[in-house]
Design a protein around this motif. Structure first.
Motif, PDB file in Angstrom:
ATOM      1  N   SER A 163      49.051  22.698  40.591  1.00 30.42           N
ATOM      2  CA  SER A 163      49.687  23.517  40.914  1.00 30.42           C
ATOM      3  C   SER A 163      49.358  24.579  39.422  1.00 30.42           C
ATOM      4  O   SER A 163      49.425  24.108  38.234  1.00 30.42           O
ATOM      5  CB  SER A 163      51.124  22.756  40.019  1.00 30.42           C
ATOM      6  N   PHE A 164      49.429  25.794  40.281  1.00 38.51           N
ATOM      7  CA  PHE A 164      48.693  27.095  39.105  1.00 38.51           C
ATOM      8  C   PHE A 164      49.988  27.627  38.482  1.00 38.51           C
ATOM      9  O   PHE A 164      50.777  27.716  38.839  1.00 38.51           O
ATOM     10  CB  PHE A 164      47.928  27.613  40.101  1.00 38.51           C
ATOM     11  N   ILE A 165      49.435  27.573  37.239  1.00 40.89           N
ATOM     12  CA  ILE A 165      49.958  28.343  36.022  1.00 40.89           C
ATOM     13  C   ILE A 165      50.076  29.696  36.160  1.00 40.89           C
ATOM     14  O   ILE A 165      51.197  30.927  36.163  1.00 40.89           O
ATOM     15  CB  ILE A 165      50.058  27.758  34.530  1.00 40.89           C
ATOM     16  N   ASP A 166      49.175  30.345  36.704  1.00 41.03           N
ATOM     17  CA  ASP A 166      48.784  31.828  36.408  1.00 41.03           C
ATOM     18  C   ASP A 166      48.816  31.849  37.314  1.00 41.03           C
ATOM     19  O   ASP A 166      49.187  31.294  38.737  1.00 41.03           O
ATOM     20  CB  ASP A 166      47.634  32.692  35.801  1.00 41.03           C
ATOM     21  N   ASP A 167      48.997  33.251  38.053  1.00 36.57           N
ATOM     22  CA  ASP A 167      48.894  33.682  40.298  1.00 36.57           C
ATOM     23  C   ASP A 167      47.105  34.889  39.257  1.00 36.57           C
ATOM     24  O   ASP A 167      46.784  35.593  39.054  1.00 36.57           O
ATOM     25  CB  ASP A 167      49.751  34.117  40.210  1.00 36.57           C
ATOM     26  N   CYS A 168      47.257  35.381  40.505  1.00 34.64           N
ATOM     27  CA  CYS A 168      46.514  35.740  40.903  1.00 34.64           C
ATOM     28  C   CYS A 168      46.157  37.747  41.382  1.00 34.64           C
ATOM     29  O   CYS A 168      46.315  38.346  41.832  1.00 34.64           O
ATOM     30  CB  CYS A 168      44.973  35.476  42.784  1.00 34.64           C
ATOM     31  N   SER A 169      47.535  37.965  40.202  1.00 30.10           N
ATOM     32  CA  SER A 169      47.928  39.256  40.816  1.00 30.10           C
ATOM     33  C   SER A 169      47.387  39.771  39.335  1.00 30.10           C
ATOM     34  O   SER A 169      47.258  40.724  39.535  1.00 30.10           O
ATOM     35  CB  SER A 169      50.103  39.222  41.033  1.00 30.10           C
ATOM     36  N   ALA A 170      47.379  39.129  38.339  1.00 29.10           N
ATOM     37  CA  ALA A 170      46.105  39.424  37.103  1.00 29.10           C
ATOM     38  C   ALA A 170      45.321  39.019  37.093  1.00 29.10           C
ATOM     39  O   ALA A 170      45.074  37.722  36.118  1.00 29.10           O
ATOM     40  CB  ALA A 170      47.000  39.793  36.192  1.00 29.10           C
ATOM     41  N   PRO A 171      44.482  38.113  37.910  1.00 29.99           N
ATOM     42  CA  PRO A 171      43.916  37.661  37.539  1.00 29.99           C
ATOM     43  C   PRO A 171      42.491  37.753  36.201  1.00 29.99           C
ATOM     44  O   PRO A 171      42.573  39.035  35.886  1.00 29.99           O
ATOM     45  CB  PRO A 171      42.481  37.703  38.754  1.00 29.99           C
ATOM     46  N   VAL A 172      42.169  36.605  35.990  1.00 34.51           N
ATOM     47  CA  VAL A 172      41.313  36.523  34.558  1.00 34.51           C
ATOM     48  C   VAL A 172      39.763  36.470  34.919  1.00 34.51           C
ATOM     49  O   VAL A 172      39.435  35.376  35.729  1.00 34.51           O
ATOM     50  CB  VAL A 172      41.589  35.381  33.744  1.00 34.51           C
ATOM     51  N   VAL A 173      38.880  37.241  35.746  1.00 35.19           N
ATOM     52  CA  VAL A 173      37.735  37.944  35.909  1.00 35.19           C
ATOM     53  C   VAL A 173      36.874  38.278  35.219  1.00 35.19           C
ATOM     54  O   VAL A 173      37.271  39.447  35.193  1.00 35.19           O
ATOM     55  CB  VAL A 173      38.116  38.285  37.732  1.00 35.19           C
ATOM     56  N   THR A 174      35.639  37.426  34.632  1.00 36.45           N
ATOM     57  CA  THR A 174      34.970  38.633  33.851  1.00 36.45           C
ATOM     58  C   THR A 174      33.426  38.208  34.959  1.00 36.45           C
ATOM     59  O   THR A 174      32.894  37.709  35.150  1.00 36.45           O
ATOM     60  CB  THR A 174      34.602  37.680  32.650  1.00 36.45           C
ATOM     61  N   PRO A 175      32.730  39.996  34.606  1.00 35.63           N
ATOM     62  CA  PRO A 175      31.341  40.214  35.868  1.00 35.63           C
ATOM     63  C   PRO A 175      30.885  39.189  34.742  1.00 35.63           C
ATOM     64  O   PRO A 175      30.687  39.584  33.464  1.00 35.63           O
ATOM     65  CB  PRO A 175      31.659  41.334  36.186  1.00 35.63           C
ATOM     66  N   ILE A 176      29.906  38.635  35.470  1.00 31.12           N
ATOM     67  CA  ILE A 176      28.119  38.581  34.170  1.00 31.12           C
ATOM     68  C   ILE A 176      27.721  39.644  34.014  1.00 31.12           C
ATOM     69  O   ILE A 176      26.430  39.993  35.244  1.00 31.12           O
ATOM     70  CB  ILE A 176      28.014  37.100  34.446  1.00 31.12           C
ATOM     71  N   PHE A 177      27.505  39.132  33.198  1.00 31.52           N
ATOM     72  CA  PHE A 177      26.449  40.558  32.470  1.00 31.52           C
ATOM     73  C   PHE A 177      25.376  40.462  33.392  1.00 31.52           C
ATOM     74  O   PHE A 177      24.355  39.361  33.106  1.00 31.52           O
ATOM     75  CB  PHE A 177      26.183  41.321  31.560  1.00 31.52           C
ATOM     76  N   GLY A 178      24.221  41.524  33.851  1.00 32.16           N
ATOM     77  CA  GLY A 178      23.073  41.202  33.874  1.00 32.16           C
ATOM     78  C   GLY A 178      22.678  40.818  35.470  1.00 32.16           C
ATOM     79  O   GLY A 178      21.475  40.283  36.106  1.00 32.16           O
ATOM     80  N   GLU A 179      23.640  39.647  35.808  1.00 33.85           N
ATOM     81  CA  GLU A 179      23.560  39.213  37.439  1.00 33.85           C
ATOM     82  C   GLU A 179      24.902  39.842  38.339  1.00 33.85           C
ATOM     83  O   GLU A 179      25.870  39.668  38.362  1.00 33.85           O
ATOM     84  CB  GLU A 179      24.666  37.460  37.519  1.00 33.85           C
ATOM     85  N   GLU A 180      24.337  40.718  38.860  1.00 31.63           N
ATOM     86  CA  GLU A 180      24.632  41.590  40.087  1.00 31.63           C
ATOM     87  C   GLU A 180      26.122  40.703  40.633  1.00 31.63           C
ATOM     88  O   GLU A 180      25.236  40.039  41.523  1.00 31.63           O
ATOM     89  CB  GLU A 180      24.473  43.026  39.914  1.00 31.63           C
ATOM     90  N   GLY A 181      27.274  41.222  40.841  1.00 35.74           N
ATOM     91  CA  GLY A 181      27.553  39.581  42.206  1.00 35.74           C
ATOM     92  C   GLY A 181      27.774  38.743  41.391  1.00 35.74           C
ATOM     93  O   GLY A 181      29.093  38.181  42.023  1.00 35.74           O
ATOM     94  N   TYR A 182      27.718  38.135  40.224  1.00 40.26           N
ATOM     95  CA  TYR A 182      28.687  36.257  39.701  1.00 40.26           C
ATOM     96  C   TYR A 182      30.039  37.491  39.326  1.00 40.26           C
ATOM     97  O   TYR A 182      29.536  38.195  38.116  1.00 40.26           O
ATOM     98  CB  TYR A 182      27.144  36.262  39.274  1.00 40.26           C
ATOM     99  N   VAL A 183      30.274  36.296  39.097  1.00 45.84           N
ATOM    100  CA  VAL A 183      31.617  36.404  37.870  1.00 45.84           C
ATOM    101  C   VAL A 183      31.996  35.177  37.078  1.00 45.84           C
ATOM    102  O   VAL A 183      31.790  34.307  38.178  1.00 45.84           O
ATOM    103  CB  VAL A 183      32.826  37.241  39.020  1.00 45.84           C
ATOM    104  N   ILE A 184      32.804  35.255  36.388  1.00 49.74           N
ATOM    105  CA  ILE A 184      33.639  34.001  35.121  1.00 49.74           C
ATOM    106  C   ILE A 184      35.480  34.529  36.447  1.00 49.74           C
ATOM    107  O   ILE A 184      35.737  34.505  35.623  1.00 49.74           O
ATOM    108  CB  ILE A 184      33.068  33.381  35.032  1.00 49.74           C
ATOM    109  N   VAL A 185      35.803  33.029  36.675  1.00 48.33           N
ATOM    110  CA  VAL A 185      37.466  33.389  37.282  1.00 48.33           C
ATOM    111  C   VAL A 185      37.749  31.970  36.270  1.00 48.33           C
ATOM    112  O   VAL A 185      36.923  30.731  36.009  1.00 48.33           O
ATOM    113  CB  VAL A 185      37.694  33.118  38.056  1.00 48.33           C
TER     114      VAL A 185
END
Length: 152
Positions: free
Chosen positions: A68-90
């Motif tokens: 049961s997620f407390i957060d929702d995806c309307s304001a996601p916490v997504v961080t692109p990984i510098f130097g690795e195009e196409g990779y992100v941390i959610v």
């Protein structure tokens, strides 16, 4: 001169042609973007952060039966990984059990690969630390020496 019957027939053909043109334009605008997006990497598509947030939630739900997620995806916490195009941390937070060490909320970090054309791919799912930590092993062990001539 046209007879009244021929004028009506031509008018009907023009009307049917206009409707056909409108339907064709509508169908083209509806299906053409999806065809274009199928040749675009997931991380470059519109709404990519929303979709990767949902995909990360699905991966977390595989680990925890009742996520049961407390957060929702309307304001996601997504961080692109510098130097690795196409990779992100959610980062997603779920409601845990009362005996969890961080008060019933558990935060996960999910490394996702968005270079594919069909779906986001989870590479790693980890429980995020509840507090900011510093890995002392990464700190330099000796002070860098600066020549005295550079100090002037």
């Amino acid at each position: 001169m046209l007879s009244p019957g021929k004028g009506r027939v031509i008018g009907r053909h023009a009307l049917v042609g206009g409707i056909g043109l409108a339907v064709g334009l509508w169908l083209g605008s509806t299906f053409a973007p999806s065809a274009l997006q199928s040749s675009t990497a997931m991380y470059k598509r519109s709404g990519a952060f929303f979709r990767v947030c949902e995909a990360a939630g699905a991966e977390i739900a595989k680990l925890r039966r009742a996520a049961s997620f407390i957060d929702d995806c309307s304001a996601p916490v997504v961080t692109p990984i510098f130097g690795e195009e196409g990779y992100v941390i959610v980062r997603r937070t779920v409601e845990g059990h009362a005996d969890d060490d961080d008060g019933g909320r558990i935060t996960f970090s999910v490394k996702m690969d968005g270079r594919g054309f069909d779906r986001w791919r989870a590479l790693e799912v980890k429980r995020a630390p509840s507090q900011l930590t510093l890995d002392a092993s990464l700190l330099p062990t000796t002070r860098a020496t600066v020549p005295t001539s550079a100090q002037r």
